[in-house]
Design a protein around this motif. Sequence first.
Motif, PDB file in Angstrom:
ATOM      1  N   UNK A  54      37.521  30.692  41.577  1.00 16.32           N
ATOM      2  CA  UNK A  54      36.758  31.237  42.687  1.00 16.32           C
ATOM      3  C   UNK A  54      37.514  32.408  43.298  1.00 16.32           C
ATOM      4  N   UNK A  55      36.781  33.346  43.860  1.00 17.05           N
ATOM      5  CA  UNK A  55      37.408  34.460  44.553  1.00 17.05           C
ATOM      6  C   UNK A  55      37.029  34.378  46.033  1.00 17.05           C
ATOM      7  N   UNK A  56      37.840  34.981  46.853  1.00 18.24           N
ATOM      8  CA  UNK A  56      37.589  35.118  48.283  1.00 18.24           C
ATOM      9  C   UNK A  56      38.420  36.308  48.738  1.00 18.24           C
ATOM     10  N   UNK A  57      38.169  36.795  49.941  1.00 17.52           N
ATOM     11  CA  UNK A  57      38.994  37.892  50.455  1.00 17.52           C
ATOM     12  C   UNK A  57      40.466  37.510  50.453  1.00 17.52           C
ATOM     13  N   UNK A  58      40.767  36.275  50.873  1.00 11.47           N
ATOM     14  CA  UNK A  58      42.164  35.829  50.917  1.00 11.47           C
ATOM     15  C   UNK A  58      42.778  35.792  49.514  1.00 11.47           C
ATOM     16  N   UNK A  59      42.041  35.248  48.553  1.00 13.83           N
ATOM     17  CA  UNK A  59      42.538  35.179  47.170  1.00 13.83           C
ATOM     18  C   UNK A  59      42.722  36.583  46.607  1.00 13.83           C
ATOM     19  N   UNK A  60      41.739  37.456  46.844  1.00 12.10           N
ATOM     20  CA  UNK A  60      41.819  38.826  46.333  1.00 12.10           C
ATOM     21  C   UNK A  60      43.037  39.551  46.895  1.00 12.10           C
TER      22      UNK A  60
END
Length: 194
Positions: free
Chosen positions: A119-125
């Motif tokens: 999964x991606x998210x702003x935090x992960x990115x």
Amino acid sequence: YEIRRYHERFAAEVRYQAKEDVGSPFRALARYIGVFGTPENNGQQPISMTAPVVMQNQQPQEQSIATDKPNGDDGHKIMKFILPAELDSMEKIPKPTNPDVQIEVIPSQVGVVHRFSGFWSDAKNQEVAVALAEQLTQDGIDRMSKDFAVRHYEFWGYNPPFTLPMFRRNEIWIELNEQDVQQLLDKFNVPTTN
């Protein structure tokens, strides 16, 4: 990471509030190409869906990658659909009927991508962008600060939302300049052709 070079490309894009759900700009772009029925463009021309879908913070037009100024301070983001290769000039690209959808010319670029799944998210990115910046710094790109990477990276997504996380292809792109690329090629003894 991988170094990539792209020729001039075209994209349909929507600018939106950072707090807005990404579904809204996605639907506007999908309607432009005809995913939900009649395409919302002059001529009602269906356009093939391509990958990646690009998401980035908004960077003012006058700034280049050589500047280290905040990216997205105005609270806006951009979502882009890269248009198919056969739409290689403004004359061939049907004009959107929705004023929120704009056509952009993406000039030739060179940069690096780091690929990850899940999964991606702003935090992960941002986490991946920081790790990429740290690696580039270790590899000799002195100007590549964590802050610069966080403000200038793009997220590239390749899969539909129903794709199982372990099979997703996500990428973080950071544009480089020719001097950066040559420095990396020299460091790793990669032969170049003129």
